[in-house]
Design a protein around this motif. Sequence first.
Motif, mmCIF file in Angstrom:
data_model
loop_
_atom_site.group_PDB
_atom_site.id
_atom_site.type_symbol
_atom_site.label_atom_id
_atom_site.label_comp_id
_atom_site.label_asym_id
_atom_site.label_seq_id
_atom_site.Cartn_x
_atom_site.Cartn_y
_atom_site.Cartn_z
ATOM 1 N N MET A 182 0.803 -1.217 0.000
ATOM 2 C CA MET A 182 0.000 0.000 0.000
ATOM 3 C C MET A 182 0.842 1.276 0.000
ATOM 4 S SD MET A 182 -2.893 1.159 2.777
ATOM 5 C CE MET A 182 -3.486 -0.519 2.889
ATOM 6 N N ALA A 183 1.829 1.355 0.898
ATOM 7 C CA ALA A 183 2.640 2.569 0.984
ATOM 8 C C ALA A 183 3.446 2.802 -0.282
ATOM 9 C CB ALA A 183 3.571 2.494 2.187
ATOM 10 N N LEU A 184 3.902 1.721 -0.912
ATOM 11 C CA LEU A 184 4.668 1.861 -2.143
ATOM 12 C C LEU A 184 3.787 2.381 -3.273
ATOM 13 C CD1 LEU A 184 7.343 1.513 -3.592
ATOM 14 C CD2 LEU A 184 6.742 -0.885 -4.009
ATOM 15 N N ALA A 185 2.548 1.909 -3.337
ATOM 16 C CA ALA A 185 1.612 2.402 -4.362
ATOM 17 C C ALA A 185 1.356 3.891 -4.177
ATOM 18 C CB ALA A 185 0.300 1.626 -4.283
ATOM 19 N N SER A 186 1.151 4.308 -2.940
ATOM 20 C CA SER A 186 0.913 5.733 -2.670
ATOM 21 C C SER A 186 2.145 6.565 -3.009
ATOM 22 C CB SER A 186 0.533 5.927 -1.198
ATOM 23 O OG SER A 186 -0.681 5.266 -0.895
ATOM 24 N N ALA A 187 3.325 6.041 -2.691
ATOM 25 C CA ALA A 187 4.568 6.753 -2.994
ATOM 26 C C ALA A 187 4.764 6.916 -4.493
ATOM 27 C CB ALA A 187 5.754 6.019 -2.377
ATOM 28 N N ARG A 188 4.460 5.877 -5.244
ATOM 29 C CA ARG A 188 4.586 5.947 -6.706
ATOM 30 C C ARG A 188 3.634 7.004 -7.279
ATOM 31 N NH1 ARG A 188 4.496 -0.554 -8.058
ATOM 32 N NH2 ARG A 188 6.746 -0.971 -7.747
ATOM 33 N N ASN A 189 2.409 7.041 -6.755
ATOM 34 C CA ASN A 189 1.431 8.012 -7.250
ATOM 35 C C ASN A 189 1.906 9.444 -7.029
ATOM 36 O OD1 ASN A 189 -0.252 5.906 -7.959
ATOM 37 N ND2 ASN A 189 -1.499 6.024 -6.103
ATOM 38 N N LEU A 190 2.472 9.695 -5.865
ATOM 39 C CA LEU A 190 2.958 11.041 -5.557
ATOM 40 C C LEU A 190 4.204 11.374 -6.373
ATOM 41 C CD1 LEU A 190 2.735 13.612 -3.845
ATOM 42 C CD2 LEU A 190 4.017 12.436 -2.041
ATOM 43 N N VAL A 229 4.047 12.872 -9.954
ATOM 44 C CA VAL A 229 3.750 14.279 -10.229
ATOM 45 C C VAL A 229 4.770 15.237 -9.618
ATOM 46 C CG1 VAL A 229 1.278 13.858 -10.497
ATOM 47 C CG2 VAL A 229 2.175 14.489 -8.259
ATOM 48 N N CYS A 230 5.559 14.759 -8.661
ATOM 49 C CA CYS A 230 6.561 15.620 -8.020
ATOM 50 C C CYS A 230 7.966 15.133 -8.364
ATOM 51 C CB CYS A 230 6.381 15.624 -6.506
ATOM 52 S SG CYS A 230 4.868 16.435 -5.948
ATOM 53 N N ALA A 231 8.774 16.020 -8.888
ATOM 54 C CA ALA A 231 10.133 15.646 -9.278
ATOM 55 C C ALA A 231 10.943 15.169 -8.081
ATOM 56 C CB ALA A 231 10.831 16.824 -9.945
ATOM 57 N N ARG A 232 10.669 15.727 -6.914
ATOM 58 C CA ARG A 232 11.296 15.255 -5.679
ATOM 59 C C ARG A 232 10.209 14.827 -4.709
ATOM 60 N NH1 ARG A 232 14.873 18.553 -1.074
ATOM 61 N NH2 ARG A 232 15.507 16.665 0.071
ATOM 62 N N THR A 233 10.294 13.598 -4.247
ATOM 63 C CA THR A 233 9.333 13.073 -3.295
ATOM 64 C C THR A 233 10.075 12.492 -2.106
ATOM 65 O OG1 THR A 233 7.660 12.567 -4.972
ATOM 66 C CG2 THR A 233 7.525 11.341 -2.920
ATOM 67 N N ILE A 234 9.644 12.874 -0.906
ATOM 68 C CA ILE A 234 10.240 12.408 0.339
ATOM 69 C C ILE A 234 9.209 11.553 1.068
ATOM 70 C CG2 ILE A 234 11.108 13.115 2.603
ATOM 71 C CD1 ILE A 234 12.040 15.732 1.252
ATOM 72 N N LEU A 285 12.247 -1.167 0.226
ATOM 73 C CA LEU A 285 11.330 -1.112 -0.926
ATOM 74 C C LEU A 285 11.368 0.262 -1.578
ATOM 75 C CD1 LEU A 285 8.197 -2.959 0.526
ATOM 76 C CD2 LEU A 285 9.720 -3.810 -1.264
ATOM 77 N N LEU A 286 11.363 1.302 -0.751
ATOM 78 C CA LEU A 286 11.352 2.674 -1.267
ATOM 79 C C LEU A 286 12.673 3.024 -1.948
ATOM 80 C CD1 LEU A 286 9.608 4.273 1.820
ATOM 81 C CD2 LEU A 286 8.594 3.998 -0.450
ATOM 82 N N GLY A 314 14.039 4.132 -5.960
ATOM 83 C CA GLY A 314 14.736 5.400 -6.167
ATOM 84 C C GLY A 314 14.110 6.549 -5.407
ATOM 85 N N LEU A 315 13.340 6.222 -4.376
ATOM 86 C CA LEU A 315 12.662 7.252 -3.597
ATOM 87 C C LEU A 315 13.490 7.659 -2.385
ATOM 88 C CD1 LEU A 315 9.099 5.721 -3.786
ATOM 89 C CD2 LEU A 315 9.806 7.880 -4.820
ATOM 90 N N GLU A 316 13.355 8.909 -2.013
ATOM 91 C CA GLU A 316 14.081 9.470 -0.881
ATOM 92 C C GLU A 316 13.291 9.229 0.409
ATOM 93 O OE1 GLU A 316 15.673 13.947 0.422
ATOM 94 O OE2 GLU A 316 14.900 13.569 -1.603
#
Length: 199
Positions: free
Chosen positions: A32-40, A43-48, A61-62, A66-68
């Motif tokens: 679930m959290a990974l799906a939400s992170a991908r969605n955000l 649209v945002c070049a930088r996502t934390i 997983l994050l 390649g997520l911060e």
Amino acid sequence: MSQIVGILLAAGSSRRFGADKRLHPLPDGTPMALASARNLAAVCARTIVVIRPDDTVLASLLVAEGLETVVCDAAEQGMGHSLSSGVAESAGAAGWLVALADMPYIQPASYHAVLHAMQDWAALARPIHDGSPGHPVAFGAAHLDKLLALTGDQGGKAILEADPVAVVLCSVDDPGVLKDIDVPMQIETPGSPAGALSA
């Protein structure tokens, strides 16, 4: 030019869910959290993504995506601490688009609607569906000090309520902006009507 940074709050305790809902797979197998992170992040070049100190599995997983990530040592004390941690890591941003890890059904168009409102210099913005305000919520850079000062479990709600006239409401045809998952039965099942929940 400073960018609008996405912040996903993913440091909750999942008490009502009965297990760690952030890692619970959706019907397609995505946590679930990974799906939400991908969605955000779409649209945002930088996502934390703000996580807890013991989140080794979620962190891996994050990072693989390649997520911060930012670890909030005070996450157990409430959402306000998590949000301020994410903002502190990106204090030079033009604003923040704040989403929740347990809201994986928000459509891309809804994220874009709120993001565009911020790009048009809105101080505060959020989507609204069927008369009810939802998530994600966006804060302009003018609210930096207030965001950094957040503590407890209130998150950014107090900032929004303190200046309701400044909040740009973006009308969306998306029930997902109102759907946070607290218990397993709220996870949508394949083949269910749009907006339906599993029983």
